[in-house]
Design a protein around this motif. Structure first.
Motif, PDB file in Angstrom:
ATOM      1  N   TYR A   1       0.861  -1.193   0.000  1.00 53.35           N
ATOM      2  CA  TYR A   1       0.000   0.000   0.000  1.00 53.35           C
ATOM      3  C   TYR A   1       0.893   1.237   0.000  1.00 53.35           C
ATOM      4  O   TYR A   1       2.042   1.202   0.444  1.00 53.35           O
ATOM      5  CB  TYR A   1      -0.930   0.014   1.221  1.00 53.35           C
ATOM      6  N   ASP A   2       0.359   2.309  -0.559  1.00 49.41           N
ATOM      7  CA  ASP A   2       1.078   3.582  -0.567  1.00 49.41           C
ATOM      8  C   ASP A   2       0.074   4.713  -0.481  1.00 49.41           C
ATOM      9  O   ASP A   2      -1.133   4.490  -0.373  1.00 49.41           O
ATOM     10  CB  ASP A   2       1.965   3.705  -1.813  1.00 49.41           C
ATOM     11  N   GLU A   3       0.561   5.947  -0.538  1.00 46.76           N
ATOM     12  CA  GLU A   3      -0.306   7.113  -0.363  1.00 46.76           C
ATOM     13  C   GLU A   3      -1.298   7.276  -1.499  1.00 46.76           C
ATOM     14  O   GLU A   3      -2.304   7.959  -1.354  1.00 46.76           O
ATOM     15  CB  GLU A   3       0.554   8.378  -0.216  1.00 46.76           C
ATOM     16  N   GLU A   4      -0.998   6.679  -2.647  1.00 48.89           N
ATOM     17  CA  GLU A   4      -1.919   6.790  -3.773  1.00 48.89           C
ATOM     18  C   GLU A   4      -3.066   5.781  -3.684  1.00 48.89           C
ATOM     19  O   GLU A   4      -4.130   6.000  -4.262  1.00 48.89           O
ATOM     20  CB  GLU A   4      -1.146   6.576  -5.083  1.00 48.89           C
ATOM     21  N   SER A   5      -2.841   4.689  -2.932  1.00 51.33           N
ATOM     22  CA  SER A   5      -3.863   3.643  -2.880  1.00 51.33           C
ATOM     23  C   SER A   5      -4.766   3.737  -1.655  1.00 51.33           C
ATOM     24  O   SER A   5      -5.885   3.214  -1.670  1.00 51.33           O
ATOM     25  CB  SER A   5      -3.198   2.261  -2.923  1.00 51.33           C
ATOM     26  N   VAL A   6      -4.287   4.366  -0.568  1.00 52.78           N
ATOM     27  CA  VAL A   6      -5.124   4.505   0.625  1.00 52.78           C
ATOM     28  C   VAL A   6      -5.041   5.947   1.135  1.00 52.78           C
ATOM     29  O   VAL A   6      -4.023   6.632   0.933  1.00 52.78           O
ATOM     30  CB  VAL A   6      -4.680   3.537   1.740  1.00 52.78           C
ATOM     31  N   PRO A   7      -6.095   6.437   1.783  1.00 51.32           N
ATOM     32  CA  PRO A   7      -6.066   7.798   2.355  1.00 51.32           C
ATOM     33  C   PRO A   7      -4.963   7.942   3.395  1.00 51.32           C
ATOM     34  O   PRO A   7      -4.516   6.965   3.999  1.00 51.32           O
ATOM     35  CB  PRO A   7      -7.455   7.938   2.983  1.00 51.32           C
TER      36      PRO A   7
END
Length: 348
Positions: free
Chosen positions: A268-274
């Motif tokens: 996961y990264d900042e683009e995939s989760v808030p």
């Protein structure tokens, strides 16, 4: 009525004692003894315990080489400043009626004092003037009503024994951990619920008395005290019941989902989760069970593990697990012990 005793190890040195104990003398009669004493400069030890003294006569200054003074069980209401005129190294004034207001305002005039015993008096605060006694090795303040230890206790760097049993202490300052020469720490019969982790710095500690407190856990750092040979834990609620008997609240859906992501190493990264979920995922804690790869966030299970301490004690230490399933008894696992053994631990 007056007696001198002499004990010499060679012809050049002699220790002389003036023993006026158990004579029920009052202050006036004691003053007469002091005034009529022959060769008061030869007296190094004076025993006055078990008399009826409301004060110490000023004539005590005649004993210019007095190093040890025992004035216990005399009913004293105050200690005079004139004691500073004697080169005292040991002052025993236990079981009197001394209060904080009736102690000398300063102890700076007896800088060589190595032992001070004010146990069994009416002290309500740790006497701050004691911190001036930088040569002090033995300090006994048990059996008073002291509610806290001064944070500046670290100034007594030569202290080897600190006895504070039978008071009203609710906490121990972390600065106690700076008293690295301590051999004995007596904190029994107080209201302590925890100890600071800094106690692990007391590398010379041999005796730690903690019975009759409110301790529910001990700092894990206590295991590093390799010199400890005496540990008293009785009458503490360290273990009320096994954690397996506790009711555990189920984790939230948020935590369950986060656990799946962490345990399965899902990317996961900042683009995939808030961002708020990113921050939440980064707060995970690993389960301390070595046979479990789980994690937890807000919902954790408290577990008491019994640790073998130097082959002599079984100490209950608090751990945090991800699930109550990690607590169940496992073959060959020494963490689970019988209730009988628990009682032995608590009784010291």
């Amino acid at each position: 009525m007056e007696s001198y005793t002499s004990d010499s190890s060679d012809s050049d040195s002699a220790t002389k004692t003036l023993d006026l104990s158990y004579l029920m003398l009052d202050s006036k009669v004691l003053d007469e003894h002091f005034e009529s004493a022959n060769n008061p400069e030869n007296v190094e030890t004076m025993l006055l315990h078990q008399n009826r003294l409301n004060h110490i006569p000023g004539s005590i200054i005649r004993f210019i080489n007095l190093s040890t003074l025992d004035i216990s069980n005399c009913g004293l209401n105050s200690l005079p400043d004139i004691l500073g005129d004697c080169p005292l190294t040991c002052l025993v004034a236990k079981n009197n009626n001394l209060t904080n207001d009736n102690l000398p305002k300063s102890f700076e005039h007896i800088p060589v004092l190595r032992e001070l015993n004010l146990s069994g008096n009416r002290l309500t605060d740790f006497p701050e003037q004691i911190l001036e006694l930088t040569a002090l090795k033995y300090l006994y303040l048990g059996g008073n009503n002291i509610n806290q230890i001064k944070k500046d206790i670290w100034k007594l760097q030569r202290l080897q024994v600190l006895s504070m049993g039978g008071n009203r202490l609710t906490e121990v300052p972390s600065t106690v951990g700076q008293l690295t020469r301590l051999n004995a720490l007596v904190l029994c019969d107080n209201m302590l619920e925890s100890l600071p982790g800094s106690i692990a710095n007391l590398k010379n500690l041999k005796s730690l008395l903690l019975h009759k407190n409110r301790l529910k856990t001990l700092p894990t750092e206590i295991i590093t005290l390799k010199c400890l040979t005496e540990l008293s834990l009785r009458d503490n609620p360290l273990v009320v019941r096994f954690v397996s008997d506790m009711t555990h609240n189920p984790p939230s859906l948020l935590e369950l989902a986060a656990r799946v992501i962490k345990t399965n190493d899902i990317f996961y990264d900042e683009e995939s989760v808030p961002r708020n979920l990113m921050n939440y995922l980064n707060t995970s804690h690993h389960c301390v069970n070595p046979k479990c790869q789980g994690v937890f966030f807000d919902n954790r299970v408290e577990h008491i593990k019994f640790v073998d301490f130097c082959g002599k004690y079984r100490l209950p230490l608090l751990q945090y697990l991800c699930s109550s399933k990690c607590i169940g008894p496992r073959e060959g696992d020494e963490e689970v012990v019988s209730g009988a053994l628990i009682r032995k631990v608590l009784l010291g």
